[in-house]
Design an enzyme around this catalytic site. Sequence first.
Site, mmCIF file in Angstrom:
data_model
loop_
_atom_site.group_PDB
_atom_site.id
_atom_site.type_symbol
_atom_site.label_atom_id
_atom_site.label_comp_id
_atom_site.label_asym_id
_atom_site.label_seq_id
_atom_site.Cartn_x
_atom_site.Cartn_y
_atom_site.Cartn_z
ATOM 1 N N GLU A 277 -6.402 1.414 -13.504
ATOM 2 C CA GLU A 277 -5.939 2.610 -12.780
ATOM 3 C C GLU A 277 -4.634 3.138 -13.385
ATOM 4 O OE1 GLU A 277 -7.813 1.949 -8.307
ATOM 5 O OE2 GLU A 277 -5.757 1.341 -8.666
ATOM 6 N N ASP B 173 -3.669 -9.929 2.226
ATOM 7 C CA ASP B 173 -3.692 -10.485 0.861
ATOM 8 C C ASP B 173 -3.247 -11.941 0.795
ATOM 9 O OD1 ASP B 173 -4.358 -7.921 0.213
ATOM 10 O OD2 ASP B 173 -2.779 -7.628 -1.273
ATOM 11 N N LYS C 294 -0.194 5.340 -6.043
ATOM 12 C CA LYS C 294 -1.251 5.282 -7.072
ATOM 13 C C LYS C 294 -2.197 6.475 -6.948
ATOM 14 C CE LYS C 294 -5.055 3.729 -6.142
ATOM 15 N NZ LYS C 294 -5.554 2.394 -6.161
ATOM 16 N N LYS C 295 -2.678 6.740 -5.713
ATOM 17 C CA LYS C 295 -3.643 7.830 -5.530
ATOM 18 C C LYS C 295 -2.986 9.179 -5.815
ATOM 19 C CE LYS C 295 -7.709 9.484 -4.150
ATOM 20 N NZ LYS C 295 -8.151 9.799 -2.811
ATOM 21 N N HIS D 64 -26.727 19.737 -0.891
ATOM 22 C CA HIS D 64 -26.836 20.389 -2.186
ATOM 23 C C HIS D 64 -25.809 21.489 -2.309
ATOM 24 C CE1 HIS D 64 -28.921 21.417 -5.831
ATOM 25 N NE2 HIS D 64 -28.947 22.683 -5.466
ATOM 26 N N TYR E 210 -8.225 -4.014 -11.771
ATOM 27 C CA TYR E 210 -8.325 -2.594 -11.402
ATOM 28 C C TYR E 210 -6.962 -1.929 -11.449
ATOM 29 C CZ TYR E 210 -6.668 -3.022 -6.496
ATOM 30 O OH TYR E 210 -5.902 -3.213 -5.381
ATOM 31 N N CYS F 108 0.823 -1.211 0.000
ATOM 32 C CA CYS F 108 0.000 0.000 0.000
ATOM 33 C C CYS F 108 0.854 1.257 0.000
ATOM 34 C CB CYS F 108 -0.933 -0.032 1.224
ATOM 35 S SG CYS F 108 -1.776 1.508 1.524
ATOM 36 N N CYS G 2 -1.662 1.672 -3.034
ATOM 37 C CA CYS G 2 -2.640 2.738 -2.797
ATOM 38 C C CYS G 2 -2.041 4.157 -2.791
ATOM 39 C CB CYS G 2 -3.334 2.545 -1.447
ATOM 40 S SG CYS G 2 -3.498 0.852 -0.884
ATOM 41 N N ALA H 111 -4.627 -2.574 -13.624
ATOM 42 C CA ALA H 111 -4.380 -2.270 -15.044
ATOM 43 C C ALA H 111 -5.104 -0.982 -15.438
ATOM 44 C CB ALA H 111 -4.865 -3.427 -15.915
ATOM 45 N N GLU I 74 -25.660 13.667 -3.415
ATOM 46 C CA GLU I 74 -27.106 13.812 -3.182
ATOM 47 C C GLU I 74 -27.925 13.062 -4.235
ATOM 48 O OE1 GLU I 74 -29.065 17.642 -3.718
ATOM 49 O OE2 GLU I 74 -27.536 18.260 -5.168
HETATM 50 C C1 LIG Z 1 -1.159 -0.871 -7.644
HETATM 51 C C2 LIG Z 1 -1.973 -1.195 -6.417
HETATM 52 C C3 LIG Z 1 -2.921 -0.309 -5.976
HETATM 53 C C4 LIG Z 1 -3.666 -0.596 -4.846
HETATM 54 N N1 LIG Z 1 -4.612 0.305 -4.444
HETATM 55 C C5 LIG Z 1 -5.346 0.051 -3.355
HETATM 56 C C6 LIG Z 1 -6.305 0.987 -2.924
HETATM 57 O O1 LIG Z 1 -6.511 2.037 -3.536
HETATM 58 N N2 LIG Z 1 -7.016 0.703 -1.804
HETATM 59 C C7 LIG Z 1 -6.809 -0.455 -1.107
HETATM 60 O O2 LIG Z 1 -7.474 -0.662 -0.097
HETATM 61 N N3 LIG Z 1 -5.914 -1.362 -1.514
HETATM 62 C C8 LIG Z 1 -5.174 -1.143 -2.613
HETATM 63 N N4 LIG Z 1 -4.228 -2.044 -3.011
HETATM 64 C C9 LIG Z 1 -4.102 -3.311 -2.265
HETATM 65 C C10 LIG Z 1 -3.296 -3.129 -0.978
HETATM 66 O O3 LIG Z 1 -2.065 -2.525 -1.269
HETATM 67 C C11 LIG Z 1 -3.081 -4.488 -0.331
HETATM 68 O O4 LIG Z 1 -4.342 -5.113 -0.176
HETATM 69 C C12 LIG Z 1 -2.439 -4.383 1.036
HETATM 70 O O5 LIG Z 1 -1.195 -3.740 0.962
HETATM 71 C C13 LIG Z 1 -2.267 -5.783 1.642
HETATM 72 O O6 LIG Z 1 -1.632 -5.693 2.885
HETATM 73 P P1 LIG Z 1 -0.887 -6.942 3.498
HETATM 74 O O7 LIG Z 1 -0.530 -6.565 4.885
HETATM 75 O O8 LIG Z 1 -1.677 -8.165 3.290
HETATM 76 O O9 LIG Z 1 0.434 -7.137 2.622
HETATM 77 P P2 LIG Z 1 1.517 -6.102 2.098
HETATM 78 O O10 LIG Z 1 1.142 -4.705 2.330
HETATM 79 O O11 LIG Z 1 1.827 -6.512 0.716
HETATM 80 O O12 LIG Z 1 2.789 -6.386 3.029
HETATM 81 C C14 LIG Z 1 3.489 -7.588 3.007
HETATM 82 C C15 LIG Z 1 4.922 -7.318 3.436
HETATM 83 O O13 LIG Z 1 5.545 -8.559 3.741
HETATM 84 C C16 LIG Z 1 6.848 -8.568 3.169
HETATM 85 N N5 LIG Z 1 7.256 -9.964 3.003
HETATM 86 C C17 LIG Z 1 6.819 -10.856 2.103
HETATM 87 N N6 LIG Z 1 7.420 -12.054 2.308
HETATM 88 C C18 LIG Z 1 8.241 -11.892 3.368
HETATM 89 C C19 LIG Z 1 9.121 -12.762 4.069
HETATM 90 N N7 LIG Z 1 9.282 -14.030 3.704
HETATM 91 N N8 LIG Z 1 9.809 -12.269 5.114
HETATM 92 C C20 LIG Z 1 9.681 -10.978 5.497
HETATM 93 N N9 LIG Z 1 8.859 -10.111 4.871
HETATM 94 C C21 LIG Z 1 8.150 -10.564 3.826
HETATM 95 C C22 LIG Z 1 6.647 -7.819 1.861
HETATM 96 O O14 LIG Z 1 7.854 -7.367 1.301
HETATM 97 C C23 LIG Z 1 5.756 -6.679 2.335
HETATM 98 O O15 LIG Z 1 6.536 -5.628 2.845
HETATM 99 C C24 LIG Z 1 -3.445 -1.795 -4.131
HETATM 100 C C25 LIG Z 1 -2.477 -2.702 -4.576
HETATM 101 C C26 LIG Z 1 -1.760 -2.413 -5.703
HETATM 102 C C27 LIG Z 1 -0.711 -3.394 -6.172
#
Ligand SMILES: Cc1cc2nc3c(=O)[nH]c(=O)nc-3n(C[C@H](O)[C@H](O)[C@H](O)COP(=O)(O)OP(=O)(O)OC[C@H]3O[C@@H](n4cnc5c(N)ncnc54)[C@H](O)[C@@H]3O)c2cc1C
Length: 523
Positions: free
Chosen positions: A233, A360, A95-96, A498, A229, A87, A92, A231, A503
Site C-alpha cells: 500500500e 491486534d 493511508k486511505k 449496470h 499489505y 487506525c 487506515c 509495504a 455486476e
Molecule cells: C499502515 C496501516 C494500515 C492499515 N490499514 C487498515 C485498513 O485499511 N483497514 C483495517 O481494518 N485495518 C487497517 N490497519 C490495521 C488497524 O489499524 C489495526 O488492526 C487496529 O488499529 C487495531 O486496533 P487495536 O485496538 O487492537 O490497537 P491500536 O489501534 O493499535 O490501539 C492500541 C493503543 O494502545 C496504546 N498502548 C499500547 N501500549 C500501551 C500501554 N502500555 N499503556 C497505554 N496505552 C498503550 C497504543 O499507543 C495505541 O494507542 C492498518 C494498520 C497499519 C499499520
Amino acid sequence: MAVMAMAAALRGPSGRFRWRTQATAGGVRGSARGAAGRQDYNLLVIGGGSGGLACAKEAAQLGMKVAVVDYVEPSPRGTRWGLGGTCVNVGCIPKKLIHQAALLGGMIRDAPHYGWDVAQPVLHDWRKMAEAVQNYVKSLNWGHRVQLQDRKVKYFNIKASFVNEHTICGVTKGGKETLLSAEHIVIATGGRPKYPTHIEGALEYGITSDDIFWLKESPGKTLVVGASYVALECAGFLTGLGLDTTVMMRSIPLRGFDQQMSSLVTEYMASQGTRFLKHCTPSRVQKLPDGQLQVTWEDLTSGRENMGTFSTVLWAIGRIPETRSLNLENAGINTSPNSQKILVDAQEVTSVPHIYAIGDVAEGRPELTPTAIMAGKLLARRLCGQSLDVMDYSNVPTTVFTPLEYGCVGLSEEEAMARHGEEHVEVYHAYYKPLEFTVAERDASQCYIKMVCLRKPPQLVLGLHFLGPNAGEVTQGFALGIKCGASYEQVMRTVGIHPTCAEEVAKLRISKRSGLDPTVTGC
Ligand SMILES: Cc1cc2nc3c(=O)[nH]c(=O)nc-3n(C[C@H](O)[C@H](O)[C@H](O)COP(=O)(O)OP(=O)(O)OC[C@H]3O[C@@H](n4cnc5c(N)ncnc54)[C@H](O)[C@@H]3O)c2cc1C
C-alpha cells in the site's frame, strides 16, 4: 519499581487482592479506597485504539464506571500522535487519504480523454497533502476525547503496566505514576512496526509506517522493504504520487492472501512504475555525506551483492504486539511464545478470568479495525450482562488499498483446496474491463474476479476475490451475502447494477476446472 513492591505487599496472605490507596515519596497517585474486591472502576481499558475505545464507550453507555488509559510511545524517529490508536493516526485513515491522493493523480491523467483541459505539468505538493491529512487526523483525536467525556469515560494519558491482576500502574510522559484498579481489565494495546535487528543502520536511518504519514516533506526516492499489505500500500501510493519507489521482498507478496490475486496486484503495480527487487534482502544501510542512504542488499537467487541509493528506507516487515512493557507476568497473563500475543478464548478471556484481550494484541485475531471494534463492543455487552453474543471471526472481508484495489472475503483458493480437497472445489473467474478504463484507454489486464465455491450444488461460496476499482465497496456488499451462506446459484440469480464493476461478480460463468480461458467481460 517501588509501586510493584508496594502492591505486592498489599496482597493478603491468601493471595486475595486487597487494595489500599498509598502515596509514596516517588509521587504515586492512587484513588482506590476499598477493601478486598472494591476497585476504582468496573472496567479499565488499556489502549485507546479501535478496540479499546469501542469497548470503553459501549460499557459506559451500558452503565459501567469505565476508565481508558492510552499512551503513545514515540517511534524511534520521534514521531508521536494523539488518541485513537493505529487506525486513526498511523494506519487506515491517513493511508486511505493518501491512497485517494494517489488515485486522483490517475484521474487527472484520465481527464483529458474526457474533455478536460488540464494545464501541464501537473505537480503534487506533499507538504500540502500531509498538512491536510494530519489536520484531519488531529480532528479525529479531538473527537475521540470529546466522545469519552460525553460518555463519562475517564481518560488517562499514561503508559500502563500490571502491578497485579486487578491493578495497573500508569506513568505519564513526565514520569508521574498513578495506580488504578478495576474489577475487569481489557487489554487492547495493539502492535507496532518491526525493525530488523540484524541490519546495520536499519534503526538509525530507516522509518516505518509510524512515520510516513507524519512526514512534513516528501520522502523522495524510497525503498520499501517488505511484502506485507502495508509495504505494498505504501509503495503504491508513493508511486502514484510520482515518487521513484522500489519494493524489496525476500519471498512472496501478501502472504496469507490468495496468491494468484497477489501476483496480479504486484503485476499492476509494476505496470504503474513501482520497481520490484524480488528474492532480495538488505544487509546494510549507510548514510552518505550528502544525506542520501546507501543500501546494500543480497540477491538471494544469484548470491550477488548489490547497492542502491535512496532518500528514504521504509521498513514494512511486519508488526510486533505491544505486550513487552505490560508486565503481564505480574497478573499471570499467558502469551504465545512465538508471536508474543496474548492467548485468549472465544470470549476474549485471557488466562486470568477477569482480564480480556481484543484486537491486534490478541492471538489468532485478524489485524483489522472493524474486528477489533466489534469484538470490543460485544465484550462490553457481555460484561454488562446485556448479551451472550461472541465475536464470529469467520468471513471477515478486507481490502488491500494498492493502486488496483484487492478486496476479498472468505477463503483463498489455496485455503479452500487445503480444507475441502481440490476435487470438491470449483473456481469461477473472469477478467473484465471497467467501463471507466475504456475512454481513458487504461490497461485492464489485471482486473480480475474469482469466486471459490464448493463443487457440490448449490455450490456454497467459500471465498470471493475482486481486483479492480473500488474493491472495498464491492466486497463489502457481497460480504453480507457470503456471511449469510450464499451459493454460486444465488449469486448468479442476483441482478447486477449496470454499468458497474460489481455486476461482473454476478456474471461469472467460466470455471477454472473447465479449463477454458476466463472470459473478458465488461461494457
Ligand atoms: C499502515 C496501516 C494500515 C492499515 N490499514 C487498515 C485498513 O485499511 N483497514 C483495517 O481494518 N485495518 C487497517 N490497519 C490495521 C488497524 O489499524 C489495526 O488492526 C487496529 O488499529 C487495531 O486496533 P487495536 O485496538 O487492537 O490497537 P491500536 O489501534 O493499535 O490501539 C492500541 C493503543 O494502545 C496504546 N498502548 C499500547 N501500549 C500501551 C500501554 N502500555 N499503556 C497505554 N496505552 C498503550 C497504543 O499507543 C495505541 O494507542 C492498518 C494498520 C497499519 C499499520
